[in-house]
Design a protein around this motif. Sequence first.
Motif, PDB file in Angstrom:
ATOM      1  N   SER A  42       0.838  -1.196   0.000  1.00 45.55           N
ATOM      2  CA  SER A  42       0.000   0.000   0.000  1.00 45.55           C
ATOM      3  C   SER A  42       0.872   1.244   0.000  1.00 45.55           C
ATOM      4  N   PHE A  43       0.724   2.042  -1.049  1.00 39.30           N
ATOM      5  CA  PHE A  43       1.501   3.264  -1.207  1.00 39.30           C
ATOM      6  C   PHE A  43       0.636   4.485  -0.932  1.00 39.30           C
ATOM      7  N   ALA A  44       1.226   5.501  -0.324  1.00 38.27           N
ATOM      8  CA  ALA A  44       0.535   6.761  -0.085  1.00 38.27           C
ATOM      9  C   ALA A  44       0.637   7.673  -1.310  1.00 38.27           C
ATOM     10  N   TRP A  45       1.663   7.472  -2.146  1.00 32.38           N
ATOM     11  CA  TRP A  45       1.881   8.302  -3.324  1.00 32.38           C
ATOM     12  C   TRP A  45       2.476   7.445  -4.431  1.00 32.38           C
ATOM     13  N   VAL A  46       2.069   7.719  -5.673  1.00 30.84           N
ATOM     14  CA  VAL A  46       2.652   7.062  -6.843  1.00 30.84           C
ATOM     15  C   VAL A  46       2.913   8.114  -7.912  1.00 30.84           C
ATOM     16  N   ASP A  47       3.807   7.805  -8.829  1.00 25.28           N
ATOM     17  CA  ASP A  47       4.092   8.680  -9.964  1.00 25.28           C
ATOM     18  C   ASP A  47       3.059   8.372 -11.049  1.00 25.28           C
ATOM     19  N   GLU A  48       2.077   9.239 -11.185  1.00 23.00           N
ATOM     20  CA  GLU A  48       0.958   8.978 -12.098  1.00 23.00           C
ATOM     21  C   GLU A  48       1.361   8.995 -13.563  1.00 23.00           C
ATOM     22  N   SER A  49       2.531   9.536 -13.898  1.00 21.02           N
ATOM     23  CA  SER A  49       2.962   9.574 -15.297  1.00 21.02           C
ATOM     24  C   SER A  49       3.419   8.195 -15.787  1.00 21.02           C
ATOM     25  N   ARG A  50       3.693   7.262 -14.874  1.00 25.07           N
ATOM     26  CA  ARG A  50       4.170   5.926 -15.266  1.00 25.07           C
ATOM     27  C   ARG A  50       3.074   4.863 -15.189  1.00 25.07           C
ATOM     28  N   LEU A  51       1.866   5.280 -14.825  1.00 29.17           N
ATOM     29  CA  LEU A  51       0.767   4.343 -14.625  1.00 29.17           C
ATOM     30  C   LEU A  51      -0.461   4.792 -15.413  1.00 29.17           C
ATOM     31  N   ARG A  52      -1.357   3.839 -15.700  1.00 29.09           N
ATOM     32  CA  ARG A  52      -2.658   4.141 -16.317  1.00 29.09           C
ATOM     33  C   ARG A  52      -3.737   3.906 -15.273  1.00 29.09           C
ATOM     34  N   PHE A  53      -4.741   4.771 -15.275  1.00 29.34           N
ATOM     35  CA  PHE A  53      -5.853   4.655 -14.339  1.00 29.34           C
ATOM     36  C   PHE A  53      -7.157   4.537 -15.119  1.00 29.34           C
ATOM     37  N   ALA A  54      -8.032   3.626 -14.689  1.00 28.20           N
ATOM     38  CA  ALA A  54      -9.329   3.440 -15.331  1.00 28.20           C
ATOM     39  C   ALA A  54     -10.378   3.200 -14.255  1.00 28.20           C
ATOM     40  N   ALA A  55     -11.468   3.947 -14.328  1.00 27.01           N
ATOM     41  CA  ALA A  55     -12.549   3.781 -13.354  1.00 27.01           C
ATOM     42  C   ALA A  55     -13.230   2.436 -13.560  1.00 27.01           C
ATOM     43  N   GLU A  56     -13.585   1.809 -12.451  1.00 26.11           N
ATOM     44  CA  GLU A  56     -14.252   0.507 -12.484  1.00 26.11           C
ATOM     45  C   GLU A  56     -15.480   0.583 -11.585  1.00 26.11           C
ATOM     46  N   ASP A  57     -16.644   0.257 -12.143  1.00 22.40           N
ATOM     47  CA  ASP A  57     -17.888   0.303 -11.392  1.00 22.40           C
ATOM     48  C   ASP A  57     -18.634  -1.008 -11.639  1.00 22.40           C
ATOM     49  N   ARG A  58     -18.670  -1.875 -10.642  1.00 22.95           N
ATOM     50  CA  ARG A  58     -19.314  -3.187 -10.790  1.00 22.95           C
ATOM     51  C   ARG A  58     -20.479  -3.314  -9.824  1.00 22.95           C
ATOM     52  N   ILE A  59     -21.537  -3.920 -10.308  1.00 29.43           N
ATOM     53  CA  ILE A  59     -22.660  -4.216  -9.435  1.00 29.43           C
ATOM     54  C   ILE A  59     -22.738  -5.729  -9.305  1.00 29.43           C
ATOM     55  N   ARG A  60     -22.081  -6.229  -8.291  1.00 29.50           N
ATOM     56  CA  ARG A  60     -22.131  -7.635  -7.914  1.00 29.50           C
ATOM     57  C   ARG A  60     -21.518  -7.739  -6.517  1.00 29.50           C
ATOM     58  N   PRO A  61     -21.931  -8.710  -5.753  1.00 25.36           N
ATOM     59  CA  PRO A  61     -21.431  -8.808  -4.375  1.00 25.36           C
ATOM     60  C   PRO A  61     -19.910  -8.995  -4.317  1.00 25.36           C
TER      61      PRO A  61
END
Length: 147
Positions: free
Chosen positions: A46-65
């Motif tokens: 678990s990191f408190a900070w990451v370099d966002e220029s080296r990573l890709r972020f994508a929102a995920e929204d799931r409806i299942r338990p």
Amino acid sequence: MASAPAAAASSASYRCAACGADLNLSAAHLYPAGVFFEAGNKGTLSFAWVDESRLRFAAEDRIRPFFETRNYWGIQRKRTRISCDACGRLLGHVYEDGPPVMQGNGQLGMGPSQVIPRRPRYRIKTKAVAAAPSPAAPASAAAAYGK
């Protein structure tokens, strides 16, 4: 002598295990091992900070338990996927269960969990990253042996 391994551990960095790309994830930004998170921490860093220029972020929204821990479960899960920018491999997720952004007991004194806004926690899978040796480590080891 006991502080030398701790200093070396805090200077470690991590690379993508699939392609070897430098992710600029530093052990200096890791949360301590004993910190409790609602979403758990098993098999992850678990990191408190990451370099966002080296990573890709994508929102995920799931409806299942889903069931992460005894106290962290639900029907709808909203989180953000973290992937390596170089190869696209899934590295982990962003959770909003880090330390509180503000001090106090929250709105109407209901407690810190869902009422007080929290800092993001970047939860990276341990199998998705590989520790890269710090560049200062070989030099210090050679100096210790007098070479």
